[in-house]
Design an enzyme around this catalytic site. Structure first.
Site, PDB file in Angstrom:
ATOM      1  N   GLU A 257    -110.805  48.773  -0.973  1.00  0.00           N
ATOM      2  CA  GLU A 257    -110.614  49.291   0.616  1.00  0.00           C
ATOM      3  C   GLU A 257    -110.728  48.008   1.321  1.00  0.00           C
ATOM      4  O   GLU A 257    -111.926  47.496   1.504  1.00  0.00           O
ATOM      5  CB  GLU A 257    -111.534  50.392   0.946  1.00  0.00           C
ATOM      6  CG  GLU A 257    -111.347  51.028   2.467  1.00  0.00           C
ATOM      7  CD  GLU A 257    -112.215  50.314   3.368  1.00  0.00           C
ATOM      8  OE1 GLU A 257    -111.697  49.546   4.272  1.00  0.00           O
ATOM      9  OE2 GLU A 257    -113.452  50.757   3.394  1.00  0.00           O
ATOM     10  N   CYS A 296    -113.901  47.636   9.755  1.00  0.00           N
ATOM     11  CA  CYS A 296    -112.486  47.585   8.943  1.00  0.00           C
ATOM     12  C   CYS A 296    -111.399  48.455   9.610  1.00  0.00           C
ATOM     13  O   CYS A 296    -110.307  48.222   9.438  1.00  0.00           O
ATOM     14  CB  CYS A 296    -112.713  48.079   7.721  1.00  0.00           C
ATOM     15  SG  CYS A 296    -113.361  49.801   7.494  1.00  0.00           S
TER      16      CYS A 296
END
Length: 684
Positions: A257, A296
């Site tokens: 991720e 993120c």
């Protein structure tokens, strides 16, 4: 006073590392606050300990037991949260930023604890529908999911030391796997503080959680095919780890991720003065300044209609000008510091690279006013807005990520252009579109879905309750294709499945029933000494069957049901309207057949059955005409224990029954799965 040295939790005890110490700093003051060292640990022994001690303990627990364990841990950590807030300020995070990390992380524990109700009260999970493999029905298959026999190794990013850890271990623990957590070094002191409380709670079985502070170099040298590795962080580092020889050699599942160039799109209808325009500005500002842009999911590209670029630039500048920067504990501060001076330097380099072609139109890399701190010693930086006037040609904006309070404005001519620009990020965790036009929303979502893990459609209808662009939710997929890593964290049942092994089991219906503890049609059935509705939950057995008397359906039955129900559909009441239909005469209502079946299999006497809980599925497979005779078989399909909500609650469970209605020649005319709530004999 000496600087404290962080410790690793390995092999059931706390221990320091044996290598050189790495200094950890207060992001706002530059003060050394801790030393970290993860060297000198026996990683092979740690992995073996997790597999040998933690894994069997978790595997033998049911989903419900694991879920209750997560709930207990969430409640425990909630009581300790203020000490985490005190430490979190040292990462540069404000109270609001810390809320995302601390209470968002604990919230993941709560959410996954509740997810247990989607699973059976068993250590394994029966997935999907049974699959027939033969004409005669004697050979079939069923997919099962069982916990993997290894350990989940989590390598986490520095921006969310608590959330990043808890959102991952919540899923692997619910699945029945232990974990070794390797937090990023700059904020490792916060992860260590949480793990200390988890260990002190005594809630998790021994071996279920271990911690490595420091670099952790060599940890992946000892993983094998039984394990799962997850990584959150930069795409560059993630790709290197994914290519680790051990990962490739052992075919270890690797979930990546990565940070991505997420986009927010202003719809062509969202002009100044509309709610959607204001929501767009608010969302971009929030994602730039929350955690100082170190997310993120932060918005790196703001894609707007070309005739609205100036309006957006002015409105966003005004919103950012109201953002006070400084020490996170100083009064009035809305944006804190980056995680450290190293992060500031990296950010400067990326912004300078982008600024060669896309000028800065708001903010200053070299000047920032701060409250309650010194900008020379603290990791502070101004929010930066850049302008890319030719985004199809100047592609650095789609390639280079400045990980901080930075976004780039870029124009588009059509919704199709907006889709292409969003997709030029080559895969993102999330994007959002602010529009009140359903056609715009559909065109954008269907065009951008291939390149994004999550898409938020933002308009006035969701303004009050939307969790926002940058908020991954436990029951939704968190991950994305391409640059975002191609993996996914969380995602409800999907996330749990990542830590389980799927196996297709083939055999006879009776064997599959015995293995799965779910009755399969065609399996052996047993009749007992009394009606099944007179048995307590514990006394019922899978495959236990009750065969009813039979009933011949009459025209009066159909007419009476039509009058009682009000269902006067022509096929039931008007024989003159049947030409050209599937029916040869008046046909019984499907719901009459189901109702009559219930009347035939229900025992009217008071007993352990507390109530009808509902209907899972129902199919009417053959018309029933007057003169046909039906009978019913009622079979225990599955038993699902329920938890007592309080000491005064009745101990009970849900029984899923297979209802098969057949006619006089043995053909099935209806099949359904009904649920009843049944009292337990043992009320303790």
């Amino acid at each position: 006073m000496s600087t404290p040295t962080l410790e690793n939790y390995a092999l059931g005890r706390w221990m320091p590392g044996a290598g050189p110490k790495q200094e950890l700093y207060d992001a706002s003051t530059g003060e050394v606050i801790a030393l970290a060292d993860g060297e000198g640990l026996d990683f092979a022994a740690m992995l073996d300990y997790a597999r040998r001690v933690g894994n069997p303990a978790l595997r033998k627990m049911t989903f419900h037991e694991r879920g209750r364990m997560l709930k207990a841990l969430a409640l425990y950590l909630t009581e300790k949260k203020e000490q985490f807030y005190t430490l979190s300020y040292r990462t540069g995070a404000t109270r609001a930023d810390s809320w995302i990390d601390i209470e968002g992380g604990i919230g993941n524990l709560f959410a996954n604890a509740s997810l247990r109700r989607k699973f059976p009260d068993k250590p394994f999970y029966v997935e999907g529908e049974p699959i027939g493999l033969s004409k005669g029905g004697s050979f079939m298959a069923q997919h099962l999911l069982v916990p993997r026999e290894g350990v989940a190794v989590h390598i986490n990013a520095y921006n969310f030391p608590i959330w990043g850890m808890l959102e991952k271990i919540a899923v692997n623990l619910l699945a029945g796997m232990p974990a070794i957590v390797k937090p990023a070094v700059p904020s490792g002191y916060l992860a260590e503080a949480v793990v200390r409380e988890i260990v002190a709670s005594g809630i998790l079985p021994e071996g279920a959680l271990q911690l490595v502070v420091g670099s952790g170099v060599g940890l992946l040298d000892h993983v094998d095919y039984r394990d799962v590795v997850t990584f959150t962080g930069s795409a560059e580092t993630g790709r290197k780890l994914k290519a680790h020889p051990r990962i490739i050699q052992e075919a270890v599942p690797f979930n990546l991720e990565a940070d991505s160039l997420n986009a927010a799109i202003l719809g062509p209808d969202a002009t100044p003065g509309t709610a959607e325009f204001d929501l767009f500005i608010k969302e971009v500002r929030k994602e730039m300044t929350a955690k100082a842009g170190q997310k993120c999911t932060a918005i790196r590209r703001a894609i707007v209609p070309e005739h609205l670029v100036e309006d957006v630039q002015i409105a966003l500048g005004k919103a950012l000008a109201q953002t006070t920067i400084g020490h996170p504990q100083a009064e009035g501060v809305r944006m804190g510091a980056l995680a450290g001076m190293e992060q500031v330097q990296r950010l400067r380099e990326k912004v300078q690279q982008l600024a060669k072609n896309t000028p800065i139109v708001y903010g200053d890399l070299d000047n920032v006013q701060v409250i309650g701190a010194d900008c020379k010693t603290g990791a502070f930086i101004s929010p930066i807005v850049m302008l890319n006037s030719d985004p199809f040609r100047l592609t650095d904006s789609h390639e280079v990520e400045a990980f901080g309070p930075v976004t780039t404005l870029m124009p588009y001519k059509s919704v199709d252009d907006a889709v292409k620009l969003a997709n030029m990020g080559k895969g993102s965790l999330v994007c959002s579109v602010a529009t009140n036009d359903p056609l715009v929303a559909q065109e954008f979502v269907l065009g951008a879905a291939t390149h994004h893990g999550r898409i938020l459609v933002l308009n006035r209808e969701v303004a009050k309750e939307s969790t926002g662009h940058g908020s991954p939710l436990p029951l939704l997929v968190h991950g994305g294709p391409g640059r975002a890593g191609g993996g996914q964290e969380m995602g409800g049942i999907r996330g749990v499945e990542h830590f389980m092994q799927r196996v297709a089991v083939q055999g006879s219906p009776s064997m599959i029933t015995a293995i799965s503890e779910v009755y399969q049609q065609g399996a052996r059935q047993t009749e007992r000494d009394k009606h099944p509705f007179q048995h307590y939950f514990e006394e019922l057995s899978i495959g236990q069957t009750y065969t009813t008397h039979r009933h011949t359906v009459t025209e009066a039955d159909i007419t009476n049901f039509a009058q009682v129900s009000g269902d006067n559909f022509y096929a039931h009441v008007d024989a003159t309207s049947l030409e050209g239909t599937l029916f040869t005469g008046r046909v019984a209502h499907g719901y009459y057949i189901l109702s009559k079946a219930a009347g035939m299999f229900v025992d009217p006497r008071k007993g352990p059955v507390l109530l009808n809980y509902g209907l899972d599925e129902c199919r009417f497979t053959k018309p029933v005409y007057p003169g046909m005779t039906i009978g019913v078989q009622l079979t225990v399909k599955e038993k699902i224990g329920q938890e007592k909500r309080s000491d005064d609650d009745v101990a009970k469970g849900i029984v899923r029954w297979l209802v098969q209605v057949t006619d006089e020649i043995g053909d099935t005319v209806a099949v359904a799965t009904i649920l009843t709530m049944v009292k337990k004999k043992d009320q303790n």
